[in-house]
Design a protein around this motif. Structure first.
Motif, PDB file in Angstrom:
ATOM      1  N   ARG A  14       0.902  -1.166  -0.028  1.00  0.00           N
ATOM      2  CA  ARG A  14       0.022   0.068   0.092  1.00  0.00           C
ATOM      3  C   ARG A  14       0.939   1.281  -0.035  1.00  0.00           C
ATOM      4  NH1 ARG A  14      -2.751   3.513   4.249  1.00  0.00           N
ATOM      5  NH2 ARG A  14      -0.921   2.774   5.639  1.00  0.00           N
ATOM      6  N   GLN A  15       0.596   2.085  -0.812  1.00  0.00           N
ATOM      7  CA  GLN A  15       1.116   3.488  -0.960  1.00  0.00           C
ATOM      8  C   GLN A  15       0.322   4.423  -0.533  1.00  0.00           C
ATOM      9  OE1 GLN A  15       4.007   4.548  -3.970  1.00  0.00           O
ATOM     10  NE2 GLN A  15       3.415   6.476  -4.017  1.00  0.00           N
ATOM     11  N   ASP A  16       0.556   5.350   0.590  1.00  0.00           N
ATOM     12  CA  ASP A  16      -0.448   6.268   1.052  1.00  0.00           C
ATOM     13  C   ASP A  16      -0.120   7.703   0.078  1.00  0.00           C
ATOM     14  OD1 ASP A  16       1.966   7.678   2.219  1.00  0.00           O
ATOM     15  OD2 ASP A  16       1.326   7.048   4.339  1.00  0.00           O
ATOM     16  N   ASP A  17      -0.929   8.735   0.615  1.00  0.00           N
ATOM     17  CA  ASP A  17      -0.865  10.032  -0.009  1.00  0.00           C
ATOM     18  C   ASP A  17       0.417  10.589  -0.038  1.00  0.00           C
ATOM     19  OD1 ASP A  17      -3.624   9.502  -0.357  1.00  0.00           O
ATOM     20  OD2 ASP A  17      -4.143  11.019   1.159  1.00  0.00           O
ATOM     21  N   GLN A  47      -5.372   5.579  -1.045  1.00  0.00           N
ATOM     22  CA  GLN A  47      -4.223   4.680  -1.135  1.00  0.00           C
ATOM     23  C   GLN A  47      -4.137   3.947  -2.330  1.00  0.00           C
ATOM     24  OE1 GLN A  47      -6.190   4.913   1.672  1.00  0.00           O
ATOM     25  NE2 GLN A  47      -4.744   6.033   3.048  1.00  0.00           N
ATOM     26  N   TYR A  49      -2.777   0.194  -4.002  1.00  0.00           N
ATOM     27  CA  TYR A  49      -2.531  -1.130  -3.850  1.00  0.00           C
ATOM     28  C   TYR A  49      -1.820  -1.787  -4.790  1.00  0.00           C
ATOM     29  CZ  TYR A  49      -5.134  -0.076   0.518  1.00  0.00           C
ATOM     30  OH  TYR A  49      -5.343   0.500   1.839  1.00  0.00           O
TER      31      TYR A  49
END
Length: 60
Positions: A14-17, A47, A49
């Motif tokens: 997962r990569q967030d803002d 996010q 994924y």
């Protein structure tokens, strides 16, 4: 595998803002990992994924 260990080579990432990346989970098959990534992605959050195999892009 004869030693009774389970290999879980597929990761959901997962990569967030802010660009921070986290391992969400490890899975035995790509299909299983992709199903989880798709369900999380479908929640409408910002996010991102995706699925990676351990060993790709330097992940171990």
């Amino acid at each position: 595998m004869n030693d009774g260990t389970i290999t879980l080579p597929w990761l959901v990432i997962r990569q967030d803002d802010n660009g921070n990346r986290y391992r969400v989970g490890r899975y035995a098959t790509r299909a299983e990992a992709q199903k989880i990534a798709d369900s999380l992605d479908g929640r409408g959050h910002k996010q991102l994924y995706w699925v990676e195999r351990i060993g790709q892009n330097g992940i171990k």
